[in-house]
Every structure is written in structure tokens, then in C-alpha cells.
Design a protein around this motif. Structure first.
Motif, PDB file in Angstrom:
ATOM      1  N   LEU A  35       2.570   2.972 -12.477  1.00 18.79           N
ATOM      2  CA  LEU A  35       3.938   3.081 -12.990  1.00 18.79           C
ATOM      3  C   LEU A  35       4.668   4.260 -12.371  1.00 18.79           C
ATOM      4  N   ASP A  36       3.957   5.378 -12.206  1.00 18.49           N
ATOM      5  CA  ASP A  36       4.573   6.561 -11.591  1.00 18.49           C
ATOM      6  C   ASP A  36       5.004   6.261 -10.165  1.00 18.49           C
ATOM      7  N   CYS A  37       4.166   5.498  -9.446  1.00 17.33           N
ATOM      8  CA  CYS A  37       4.522   5.134  -8.063  1.00 17.33           C
ATOM      9  C   CYS A  37       5.765   4.257  -8.026  1.00 17.33           C
ATOM     10  N   LEU A  38       5.850   3.306  -8.947  1.00 14.16           N
ATOM     11  CA  LEU A  38       7.014   2.426  -8.996  1.00 14.16           C
ATOM     12  C   LEU A  38       8.275   3.195  -9.353  1.00 14.16           C
ATOM     13  N   GLN A  39       8.168   4.090 -10.326  1.00  5.33           N
ATOM     14  CA  GLN A  39       9.328   4.866 -10.760  1.00  5.33           C
ATOM     15  C   GLN A  39       9.785   5.842  -9.680  1.00  5.33           C
ATOM     16  N   ALA A  40       8.825   6.322  -8.864  1.00  5.89           N
ATOM     17  CA  ALA A  40       9.175   7.265  -7.796  1.00  5.89           C
ATOM     18  C   ALA A  40       9.750   6.557  -6.582  1.00  5.89           C
ATOM     19  N   GLY A  41       9.679   5.228  -6.553  1.00  2.00           N
ATOM     20  CA  GLY A  41      10.232   4.468  -5.441  1.00  2.00           C
ATOM     21  C   GLY A  41       9.357   4.472  -4.216  1.00  2.00           C
ATOM     22  N   SER A  42       8.073   4.839  -4.358  1.00  2.00           N
ATOM     23  CA  SER A  42       7.173   4.896  -3.210  1.00  2.00           C
ATOM     24  C   SER A  42       6.636   3.517  -2.837  1.00  2.00           C
ATOM     25  N   VAL A  43       6.856   2.520  -3.698  1.00  2.00           N
ATOM     26  CA  VAL A  43       6.409   1.161  -3.416  1.00  2.00           C
ATOM     27  C   VAL A  43       7.618   0.316  -3.058  1.00  2.00           C
ATOM     28  N   LYS A  44       7.529  -0.322  -1.895  1.00  2.27           N
ATOM     29  CA  LYS A  44       8.649  -1.132  -1.419  1.00  2.27           C
ATOM     30  C   LYS A  44       8.632  -2.495  -2.098  1.00  2.27           C
ATOM     31  N   ASN A  45       9.746  -2.897  -2.666  1.00  2.00           N
ATOM     32  CA  ASN A  45       9.853  -4.197  -3.310  1.00  2.00           C
ATOM     33  C   ASN A  45       9.973  -5.304  -2.267  1.00  2.00           C
ATOM     34  N   VAL A  46       9.369  -6.429  -2.551  1.00  2.00           N
ATOM     35  CA  VAL A  46       9.423  -7.582  -1.644  1.00  2.00           C
ATOM     36  C   VAL A  46      10.714  -8.344  -1.897  1.00  2.00           C
ATOM     37  N   THR A  47      11.444  -8.605  -0.826  1.00  2.00           N
ATOM     38  CA  THR A  47      12.706  -9.337  -0.970  1.00  2.00           C
ATOM     39  C   THR A  47      12.431 -10.831  -1.080  1.00  2.00           C
ATOM     40  N   GLU A  48      13.444 -11.556  -1.504  1.00  2.41           N
ATOM     41  CA  GLU A  48      13.292 -13.008  -1.659  1.00  2.41           C
ATOM     42  C   GLU A  48      13.050 -13.669  -0.300  1.00  2.41           C
ATOM     43  N   GLU A  49      13.726 -13.158   0.760  1.00  2.00           N
ATOM     44  CA  GLU A  49      13.538 -13.722   2.089  1.00  2.00           C
ATOM     45  C   GLU A  49      12.106 -13.506   2.579  1.00  2.00           C
ATOM     46  N   GLU A  50      11.563 -12.323   2.310  1.00  3.60           N
ATOM     47  CA  GLU A  50      10.191 -12.024   2.728  1.00  3.60           C
ATOM     48  C   GLU A  50       9.190 -12.910   1.974  1.00  3.60           C
ATOM     49  N   MET A  51       9.472 -13.142   0.716  1.00  5.26           N
ATOM     50  CA  MET A  51       8.592 -13.993  -0.087  1.00  5.26           C
ATOM     51  C   MET A  51       8.594 -15.425   0.467  1.00  5.26           C
ATOM     52  N   LYS A  52       9.795 -15.944   0.818  1.00  6.17           N
ATOM     53  CA  LYS A  52       9.884 -17.295   1.348  1.00  6.17           C
ATOM     54  C   LYS A  52       9.159 -17.395   2.685  1.00  6.17           C
ATOM     55  N   GLU A  53       9.302 -16.359   3.518  1.00  4.55           N
ATOM     56  CA  GLU A  53       8.639 -16.353   4.824  1.00  4.55           C
ATOM     57  C   GLU A  53       7.120 -16.339   4.661  1.00  4.55           C
ATOM     58  N   THR A  54       6.637 -15.565   3.713  1.00  4.53           N
ATOM     59  CA  THR A  54       5.191 -15.487   3.469  1.00  4.53           C
ATOM     60  C   THR A  54       4.647 -16.830   2.985  1.00  4.53           C
ATOM     61  N   LEU A  55       5.378 -17.481   2.078  1.00  7.10           N
ATOM     62  CA  LEU A  55       4.938 -18.779   1.584  1.00  7.10           C
ATOM     63  C   LEU A  55       4.958 -19.829   2.683  1.00  7.10           C
ATOM     64  N   ALA A  56       5.970 -19.758   3.559  1.00  3.96           N
ATOM     65  CA  ALA A  56       6.061 -20.715   4.661  1.00  3.96           C
ATOM     66  C   ALA A  56       4.886 -20.527   5.621  1.00  3.96           C
ATOM     67  N   ASN A  57       4.529 -19.263   5.914  1.00  2.56           N
ATOM     68  CA  ASN A  57       3.379 -18.987   6.787  1.00  2.56           C
ATOM     69  C   ASN A  57       2.083 -19.487   6.148  1.00  2.56           C
ATOM     70  N   HIS A  58       2.010 -19.315   4.838  1.00  3.65           N
ATOM     71  CA  HIS A  58       0.809 -19.772   4.127  1.00  3.65           C
ATOM     72  C   HIS A  58       0.670 -21.284   4.219  1.00  3.65           C
ATOM     73  N   ASP A  59       1.786 -22.001   4.031  1.00  5.35           N
ATOM     74  CA  ASP A  59       1.756 -23.463   4.110  1.00  5.35           C
ATOM     75  C   ASP A  59       1.391 -23.916   5.511  1.00  5.35           C
ATOM     76  N   PHE A  60       1.885 -23.209   6.535  1.00  4.51           N
ATOM     77  CA  PHE A  60       1.590 -23.564   7.920  1.00  4.51           C
ATOM     78  C   PHE A  60       0.104 -23.392   8.229  1.00  4.51           C
ATOM     79  N   VAL A  61      -0.441 -22.254   7.800  1.00  9.56           N
ATOM     80  CA  VAL A  61      -1.862 -21.976   8.046  1.00  9.56           C
ATOM     81  C   VAL A  61      -2.738 -22.961   7.277  1.00  9.56           C
TER      82      VAL A  61
END
Length: 218
Positions: A147-173
Motif C-alpha cells: 500500500l505504501d508503494c502504491l500511495q507513493a506512486g512508485s508502481v506504474k499503473n497499467v493503461t487500458e491500451e497496454e492491457m489490450k495489447e498484452t491480452l492480444a499477445n497472449h491470444d496469439f501465443v
């Protein structure tokens, strides 16, 4: 100081011993063996003398005796007992009622204690509680750190575009994997079609089956 020498009780025999044993059986109105009677009379009558007198009283019809294996027990005949007076019977009734009340009280207490015992028996032990607390403390510390890491902003949030790209790569593989899997088994079935024991060749080549969860062959 020298220890005083223990004085053994004087043993009685004959009519005195017979009267002592008969009176004891009438007074107690319970079955006893010769060994019991000798011990209860503080060895005033030896076991051997008690056994002989008990057999004589039984043979004369003054008491009743019965053998159980190697041991015999003797009891006074009921018709030899003195008839209780009305006052004695009333006193016995009062004692019975008192004992019945005490019995009910003990039963109620036993029920409560049994319930408490079951609760305690099903509860975790102090060692188990301490172990559980220790585990929860570690979980809390790990969650707090995340929680401290999230509140400090040290963890980068995944964007919707990145999520779609990851799922598309998964389906391809996954699609490529299933195609190659199907090609392998088609080729394997063709090669082993004439073999009596395809499994032996499989083990010899060191092949392993795919155990990936949620992956189905199309």
C-alpha cells in the motif's frame, strides 16, 4: 529416637469370630469374600479362619454363598435382617429424596461442565493462537508495504491500451501453441500407429505431457 513397635491386633477364633463375622454381614448387608471380611475387620479374624466360618454359616443356612471362579462371596440372608420401624422407613425416604435432589444438581452441573469442556476442547490452543497472530502480523506488514508503494506512486499503473495489447499477445501465443500441439500429436499418432507399446517409446525419448491449466487442444 527408636520407632515404636507396631502392635498387631489379637486374632479371635471360635464362637467369638463367628459372631463377629455374622454381625458384620448383617450390619453391612453387602456381599464380601473371606479376604474382604478379614481386611475390613482389621485382621481380627484371619483369612483362613474367616473362610472356614463363612462356609460353616453357609452350610447351616444362616448366610448365602456363591462362587465366581476361584473366589466365593457371602451375604447375609434377607429374612435374617431386623424389620425396619416406620420411623426408620420415613428416615430412609427422606434420605432418598435428599440424595435424588443432590443427584439432579450434580447432573445439571455435569452438563454445564461438559458443554464448557467441549467449547474449550474445540478452541485453538495458546500456541496455535500465537502462531495465527504471527502469520496475520506478517500479512499485515506485507499488505502495508504494498500500500505504501502504491500511495507513493512508485508502481506504474497499467493503461487500458497496454492491457489490450498484452491480452492480444497472449491470444496469439496461445493460438500458435495449440496449432503446434495439434501438429505434434498428428505426427506422433502417424509414427506410432504400428507400434504395440507407444508409451515405451514416449518414455524412452523423454517426452512430457503438457500440464498447463486451462489450455485445451482445439
Amino acid at each position: 529416637m527408636a520407632k515404636a513397635k507396631e502392635v498387631k491386633p489379637k486374632s479371635v477364633k471360635g464362637e467369638e469370630a463367628e459372631k463377629m463375622i455374622h454381625d458384620y454381614l448383617r450390619r453391612t448387608n453387602r456381599p464380601f469374600s473371606a479376604t474382604d471380611i478379614s481386611a475390613n475387620l482389621k485382621n481380627a479374624v484371619t483369612k483362613q479362619v474367616a473362610q472356614k466360618i463363612l462356609e460353616q454359616l453357609r452350610d447351616s443356612g444362616q448366610i448365602h454363598g456363591k462362587s465366581y471362579g476361584k473366589q466365593s462371596v457371602y451375604v447375609c440372608l434377607q429374612d435374617c435382617l431386623e424389620e425396619a420401624s416406620s420411623d426408620q422407613l420415613m428416615d430412609l425416604d427422606r434420605q432418598i429424596q435428599t440424595l435424588k435432589g443432590e443427584l439432579e444438581s450434580v447432573k445439571a452441573e455435569y452438563k454445564v461442565k461438559s458443554t464448557e469442556f467441549q467449547i474449550l476442547n474445540n478452541s485453538p490452543s495458546p500456541a496455535e493462537i500465537h502462531q495465527k497472530i504471527s502469520t496475520l502480523d506478517k500479512d499485515i506488514e506485507q499488505t502495508k508495504s504494498k500500500l505504501d508503494c502504491l500511495q507513493a506512486g512508485s508502481v506504474k499503473n497499467v493503461t487500458e491500451e497496454e492491457m489490450k495489447e498484452t491480452l492480444a499477445n497472449h491470444d496469439f501465443v496461445k493460438k500458435g501453441y495449440l496449432q503446434r500441439r495439434k501438429m505434434f500429436y498428428n505426427l506422433w499418432n502417424l509414427i506410432t500407429d504400428c507400434l504395440e507399446n507407444p508409451k515405451e517409446l514416449w518414455d524412452k525419448l523423454g517426452f512430457e505431457k503438457d500440464e498447463i491449466m486451462d489450455v485445451k487442444q482445439n
